[in-house]
Write an enzyme that holds these catalytic residues in place. Structure first.
Site, PDB file in Angstrom:
ATOM      1  N   GLU A  51      53.618 -29.003 -21.166  1.00 40.28           N
ATOM      2  CA  GLU A  51      52.221 -29.017 -20.694  1.00 40.28           C
ATOM      3  C   GLU A  51      51.998 -30.032 -19.578  1.00 40.28           C
ATOM      4  O   GLU A  51      51.204 -29.804 -18.654  1.00 40.28           O
ATOM      5  CB  GLU A  51      51.288 -29.332 -21.875  1.00 40.28           C
ATOM      6  CG  GLU A  51      49.811 -29.230 -21.561  1.00 40.28           C
ATOM      7  CD  GLU A  51      49.389 -27.830 -21.150  1.00 40.28           C
ATOM      8  OE1 GLU A  51      49.389 -26.932 -21.994  1.00 40.28           O
ATOM      9  OE2 GLU A  51      49.067 -27.628 -19.953  1.00 40.28           O
ATOM     10  N   VAL A  99      52.546 -29.469 -15.216  1.00 38.93           N
ATOM     11  CA  VAL A  99      51.661 -28.884 -14.193  1.00 38.93           C
ATOM     12  C   VAL A  99      50.236 -29.387 -14.400  1.00 38.93           C
ATOM     13  O   VAL A  99      49.678 -29.286 -15.501  1.00 38.93           O
ATOM     14  CB  VAL A  99      51.660 -27.337 -14.261  1.00 38.93           C
ATOM     15  CG1 VAL A  99      50.774 -26.754 -13.154  1.00 38.93           C
ATOM     16  CG2 VAL A  99      53.067 -26.776 -14.152  1.00 38.93           C
ATOM     17  N   LYS A 101      55.579 -26.833  -9.339  1.00 37.69           N
ATOM     18  CA  LYS A 101      54.532 -26.461 -10.309  1.00 37.69           C
ATOM     19  C   LYS A 101      54.154 -24.990 -10.155  1.00 37.69           C
ATOM     20  O   LYS A 101      53.904 -24.291 -11.144  1.00 37.69           O
ATOM     21  CB  LYS A 101      53.323 -27.374 -10.119  1.00 37.69           C
ATOM     22  CG  LYS A 101      53.612 -28.820 -10.504  1.00 37.69           C
ATOM     23  CD  LYS A 101      52.538 -29.773  -9.980  1.00 37.69           C
ATOM     24  CE  LYS A 101      52.799 -31.201 -10.429  1.00 37.69           C
ATOM     25  NZ  LYS A 101      51.957 -32.180  -9.718  1.00 37.69           N
TER      26      LYS A 101
HETATM   27  N1  HSE Z   1      53.191 -36.742  -8.113  1.00 37.47           N
HETATM   28  C1  HSE Z   1      52.485 -35.797  -8.886  1.00 37.47           C
HETATM   29  C2  HSE Z   1      51.113 -35.587  -8.305  1.00 37.47           C
HETATM   30  C3  HSE Z   1      52.377 -36.286 -10.305  1.00 37.47           C
HETATM   31  O1  HSE Z   1      50.697 -36.416  -7.479  1.00 37.47           O
HETATM   32  O2  HSE Z   1      50.458 -34.618  -8.636  1.00 37.47           O
HETATM   33  C4  HSE Z   1      51.747 -35.266 -11.234  1.00 37.47           C
HETATM   34  O3  HSE Z   1      52.619 -34.198 -11.445  1.00 37.47           O
END
Ligand code: HSE
Ligand code: NAP
Length: 442
Positions: free
Chosen positions: A134, A137, A210
């Site tokens: 979970e 993403v 993602k």
């Molecule tokens: N580096 C990622 C972001 C972390 O800034 O969304 C969260 O997955």
């Protein structure tokens, strides 16, 4: 008769950085309430780090720390292994080792899932392990649960949204405060939003990882990043925000996953997108993520919340730990898809570039001379790209102008060729900037 379920669940954290410490902190703080909800004791048994001597905001007895994450993955006393290290080499070894022992692995590692998801789920199936993800993403938003449980009745013609908190934070600060890119990126790192390798964020790869996870959940296909359009935010300037605003748009880095069920074509892409100012997602600021999911049964649904950072991500990891407890106590539960059961076989292909249609925003730095606009228009006409509007502003370089053209609907193939030829004109002084216009009203 099978053995009775344990009354204490032992949890091992492989990785005790931003996310790992958040999980320990919040699990410890809310332990009594969680244990009462879940009906078991939760024991944070061990944590693995790279540097045993590092000072950490969240204190852990030295006896619980190890520099060997595989020792946690292989420890027969540990029921749930949380892989919170990042990377794809040691993280893969740890994940596969724990799954081979039939354990439950909880992961926040979208890069690993995108690259090795098929292997991970096959290993889980083969050895009776389970893999929950979970936190991989959209940080604290329960989008995985929404897709595989709440929306299981649906097919998904379109999913789009902001999936990277760092980029949304940077874009918002640039737009609202005219803040310089480098200082905003440094803030995002300090706040624990950015990946160890920040290029994963700003060049669009983290969003692509993602998007790959969401595309698999929605369509049962692993789409790798080299099969997507992936563009980041590093060429966006404050002037682009001003131009977009003049045209009635905001700018967001979006993942867009579309499926044409008539042609049975799937398209997964990541790029900065002009969104109409009235669009809800255009107004989602800072580290927040937002996802619009259109299902053929439910219609369009919208999800928003913090997409990165210690607390939001810990919330998602702990929700997976709770699912793990339910699984240990009661056996296989509500995970209809996403547990490695392949979606029914149905031929789908990735949409070719000529089928990926959009309106476009093109910014050119050109010599401010007679005939330049005509030459630009002629290249576009040659590829049947129809101009919808033109804005000209002075450029920073003396004798140069910034030319912003928007187009009517065209397609990726035509635009790629057009851009190449525009970039080769002697009167065009810099590599053209291309942004897509997202005509999404919901
Ligand atoms: N580096 C990622 C972001 C972390 O800034 O969304 C969260 O997955
Ligand atoms: P982080 O702060 O860099 O923490 C990584 C942790 O892993 C550290 O404790 C580090 O040890 C440990 N580690 C790294 N390599 C190791 C090795 N070889 N052996 C043992 N331990 C090792 O990273 P993070 O931000 O918590 O992110 C962790 C994961 O969560 C990544 O997959 C990331 O993509 C994902 N994620 C992060 C966020 C977020 O907002 N940060 C949100 C969602 C998902 P040391 O502490 O000793 O260096």
């Amino acid at each position: 008769m099978s053995a009775p379920a344990p009354t204490t669940i032992n949890i091992g954290l492989c990785g005790f950085g931003t996310v790992g410490q958040g999980v320990w902190k919040h699990l410890s703080a809310n332990r009594a309430e969680l244990e009462s909800r879940l009906g078991v004791k939760l024991n944070l048994a061990r944590a693995a780090v790279r540097d045993l001597g590092k000072a950490r905001a969240v204190k852990v007895p030295a006896s619980k720390l190890t520099a060997d994450p595989l020792a946690i993955a292989n420890d027969p006393a540990i029921h749930v292994v949380c892989e919170l290290m990042g990377g794809t080499t040691l993280a893969r070894q740890v994940t596969l080792a724990a799954l081979r022992r039939g354990k439950i692995v909880v992961s926040a590692n979208k890069a690993l899932i995108c690259e090795y998801g098929a292997e991970i789920f096959a290993t889980a199936r083969e050895h009776g392990g389970h893999f929950f993800f979970e936190a991989s993403v959209a940080g604290g938003i329960p989008i995985i649960k929404a897709l595989r449980e709440g929306l299981v009745a649906n097919r998904f013609p379109r999913i789009y949204g902001i999936l990277n908190g760092t980029c949304n934070y940077i874009l918002t600060q640039m737009e609202d405060r005219d803040a310089p890119y480098a200082s905003v990126l440094a803030d995002a790192k300090r706040l624990g939003y950015a990946e160890a390798d920040e290029a994963l964020d700003v060049d669009g790869w983290d969003t692509a990882h993602k998007a790959s996870v969401l595309a698999w959940l929605a369509h049962g296909v692993w789409v790798k990043t080299d099969q997507m359009i992936v563009e980041g935010i590093s060429r966006i300037t404050p002037a682009d925000f001003k131009n977009a605003s003049t045209l009635g748009f905001g700018i967001k880095l979006l993942a867009v996953i579309t499926r044409d069920f008539t042609k049975n074509e799937l398209c997964v892409r990541v790029h900065p997108t002009l969104l109409p100012e009235g669009n809800v997602i255009a107004n989602v600021s800072g580290v927040f993520n937002a996802i619009s999911v259109t299902g053929d049964v439910v219609g369009t649904t919208l999800y928003s919340g913090r997409g990165a950072g210690q607390d939001a991500t810990a919330s998602a990891v702990i929700s997976d730990i709770a699912d793990a407890v339910a699984l240990i106590k009661h056996g296989k539960g509500a995970h209809f898809i996403g547990e490695g059961v392949p979606a029914p076989r149905q031929e789908k292909r990735l949409a070719p570039p000529e089928h990926i249609r959009s309106r476009y925003y093109v910014r050119l730095t050109v010599k401010d001379q007679p005939g330049v606009l005509a030459r630009v228009a002629s290249v576009m006409a040659k590829h049947h790209v129809s101009i919808a509007s033109v804005i000209q502003n002075p450029a920073e370089t003396p004798g140069a102008a910034s030319l912003v053209l928007t187009t009517h609907q065209s397609n990726e193939k035509a635009m790629r060729t057009t851009l190449k030829q525009l970039g080769a004109l002697a009167s065009v002084l810099d590599e053209p900037v291309l942004l897509r216009i997202g005509d999404f009203n919901d």
